[in-house]
Write an enzyme that holds these catalytic residues in place. Sequence first.
Site, PDB file in Angstrom:
ATOM      1  CG  ASP A  13      70.560   2.466 -43.342  1.00 26.29           C
ATOM      2  OD1 ASP A  13      71.372   1.381 -42.689  1.00 26.29           O
ATOM      3  OD2 ASP A  13      70.335   2.036 -44.624  1.00 26.29           O
ATOM      4  CB  SER A  61      73.729 -14.557 -48.514  1.00 30.74           C
ATOM      5  OG  SER A  61      73.547 -13.383 -48.026  1.00 30.74           O
ATOM      6  CG  LEU A 104      83.274 -19.577 -40.066  1.00 33.08           C
ATOM      7  CD1 LEU A 104      84.395 -19.484 -38.962  1.00 33.08           C
ATOM      8  CD2 LEU A 104      82.056 -19.567 -39.604  1.00 33.08           C
ATOM      9  N   GLY A 106      83.096 -13.145 -42.945  1.00 27.22           N
ATOM     10  CA  GLY A 106      82.485 -11.886 -42.334  1.00 27.22           C
ATOM     11  C   GLY A 106      83.412 -11.215 -41.578  1.00 27.22           C
ATOM     12  CG  ASP A 228      67.156   0.671 -42.241  1.00 28.91           C
ATOM     13  OD1 ASP A 228      67.949   0.496 -41.344  1.00 28.91           O
ATOM     14  OD2 ASP A 228      67.224   0.911 -43.709  1.00 28.91           O
TER      15      ASP A 228
HETATM   16  P1  ADP Z   1      74.350  -2.734 -42.656  1.00 28.30           P
HETATM   17  O1  ADP Z   1      73.877  -1.841 -41.646  1.00 28.30           O
HETATM   18  O2  ADP Z   1      75.629  -1.787 -43.192  1.00 28.30           O
HETATM   19  O3  ADP Z   1      73.171  -2.845 -43.859  1.00 28.30           O
HETATM   20  P2  ADP Z   1      74.682  -5.391 -41.810  1.00 28.30           P
HETATM   21  O4  ADP Z   1      74.079  -5.088 -40.239  1.00 28.30           O
HETATM   22  O5  ADP Z   1      73.879  -5.951 -42.844  1.00 28.30           O
HETATM   23  O6  ADP Z   1      75.123  -3.880 -42.235  1.00 28.30           O
HETATM   24  O7  ADP Z   1      76.020  -5.913 -41.583  1.00 28.30           O
HETATM   25  C1  ADP Z   1      77.112  -5.444 -40.549  1.00 28.30           C
HETATM   26  C2  ADP Z   1      78.281  -6.403 -40.954  1.00 28.30           C
HETATM   27  O8  ADP Z   1      78.197  -7.553 -40.902  1.00 28.30           O
HETATM   28  C3  ADP Z   1      78.836  -6.132 -42.347  1.00 28.30           C
HETATM   29  O9  ADP Z   1      79.397  -4.928 -42.531  1.00 28.30           O
HETATM   30  C4  ADP Z   1      79.849  -7.341 -42.817  1.00 28.30           C
HETATM   31  O10 ADP Z   1      80.869  -7.119 -42.112  1.00 28.30           O
HETATM   32  C5  ADP Z   1      78.905  -8.376 -41.941  1.00 28.30           C
HETATM   33  N1  ADP Z   1      78.071  -9.123 -42.777  1.00 28.30           N
HETATM   34  C6  ADP Z   1      76.683  -9.220 -42.704  1.00 28.30           C
HETATM   35  N2  ADP Z   1      76.202 -10.020 -43.852  1.00 28.30           N
HETATM   36  C7  ADP Z   1      77.299 -10.590 -44.461  1.00 28.30           C
HETATM   37  C8  ADP Z   1      77.551 -11.310 -45.223  1.00 28.30           C
HETATM   38  N3  ADP Z   1      76.361 -11.797 -46.139  1.00 28.30           N
HETATM   39  N4  ADP Z   1      78.694 -11.657 -45.937  1.00 28.30           N
HETATM   40  C9  ADP Z   1      79.787 -11.179 -45.236  1.00 28.30           C
HETATM   41  N5  ADP Z   1      79.561 -10.181 -44.363  1.00 28.30           N
HETATM   42  C10 ADP Z   1      78.370  -9.857 -43.766  1.00 28.30           C
HETATM   43 MG    MG Z   2      70.156  -0.021 -45.379  1.00 26.38          MG
END
Ligand code: ADP
Ligand code: MG
Length: 339
Positions: A13, A61, A104, A106, A228
């Site tokens: 991961d 969050s 928004l 992300g 995970d």
């Molecule tokens: P990882 O597998 O690296 O832990 P996540 O699956 O949690 O990543 O998130 C994937 C993507 O979604 C991030 O790289 C980001 O772009 C977006 N993302 C997720 N959670 C957030 C958040 N709280 N704020 C902004 N972007 C987010």
């Molecule tokens: Mg992780």
Amino acid sequence: METLHKLDVIIFDKTGTLTKGEPSVTDIMLKTAPIIGLKANPHRFDEEALLRLAAIAEKRSEHPLAQAIVRRAKEKGLEIPDPEIFEVIPGHGVKALYNGKTILLGNRKLMADNKIQIEEDLEERVKALEEEGKTAMILAYGGETLGVIAVADTLKEYSAEAVSILEKMGVEVAMLTGDNRRTANAIAKQLGIKRVLAEVLPGEKVEEVKKLQMEGKKVGFVGDGINDAPALTQADVGIALGSGTDIAMEAGKVVLIKDDLRDVVNAIEIGKRTMKKIKENLFWAFAYNAAAVPIAMGALYPFTRFVVSPELAALLMALSSFTVTMNTMTMKRLKPKIR
Ligand code: ADP
Ligand code: MG
């Protein structure tokens, strides 16, 4: 133990496993045209105002990205009001209502799902940040993009070394992340990882493990997070980080007590040595009995008049167990190969 040294692929991961999982804000960029009227100071919308909006959206969050943003906003002394409504969209970002307008924050998928158009120059900036291995988050407010905030995480001290030793041992190494492909590739490059599984939604991690297993491979998975846990269970051997979440540790069959990924190599080594010992012990137990049982039955009697007395039989039996135990005890001297 048996499976550890038979692993063909080990999937790591990214966030929190290969990286420290303590990202911090590196860039705050406004979209080229400045927008007026959003700040406490009504004349200018600047980087701080962008950061403030992001912090409002991320306030509740628990994602590491969110914490990085909120931390930076607090360092800047910004007050962060509560949003009216707040929603997490896993693997995409967050959505919040503030002052009657939607924030928004992300990735591209989040923007696309909400029909927000990303202008070309903004897209260029996002790409440039991603190529540096940063996670770039786009912020839109009231249906329009305002800018981008980038966050970067540092690699753990021994991640690269662990990867290179595993590759030398002939184990394929892959990296799995929800982050976008460009950022993932940039990080994988720093680590020397060739196989990158990017833009995987939290619920899909387990599917990636299954896919590799379907190719007939024995798959190890190393992870730390709640998301995970299913992959850790699905893998032939799940390896959880002791610094990770309790759920991950519960799901993993191996737990690395220290936060040192080289211990993945050491775990394989322990598995290998254990199997070697078991085989040695089996060999000696069978060899010993193959010789001793016929002797006890009087196989030597016709030639030498030798019979095994009950006392001697008891001693020989105990000796057999004793040698096996002593041979096993030498495992205590096993030192990790790399330190
Ligand atoms: P990882 O597998 O690296 O832990 P996540 O699956 O949690 O990543 O998130 C994937 C993507 O979604 C991030 O790289 C980001 O772009 C977006 N993302 C997720 N959670 C957030 C958040 N709280 N704020 C902004 N972007 C987010
Ligand atoms: Mg992780």
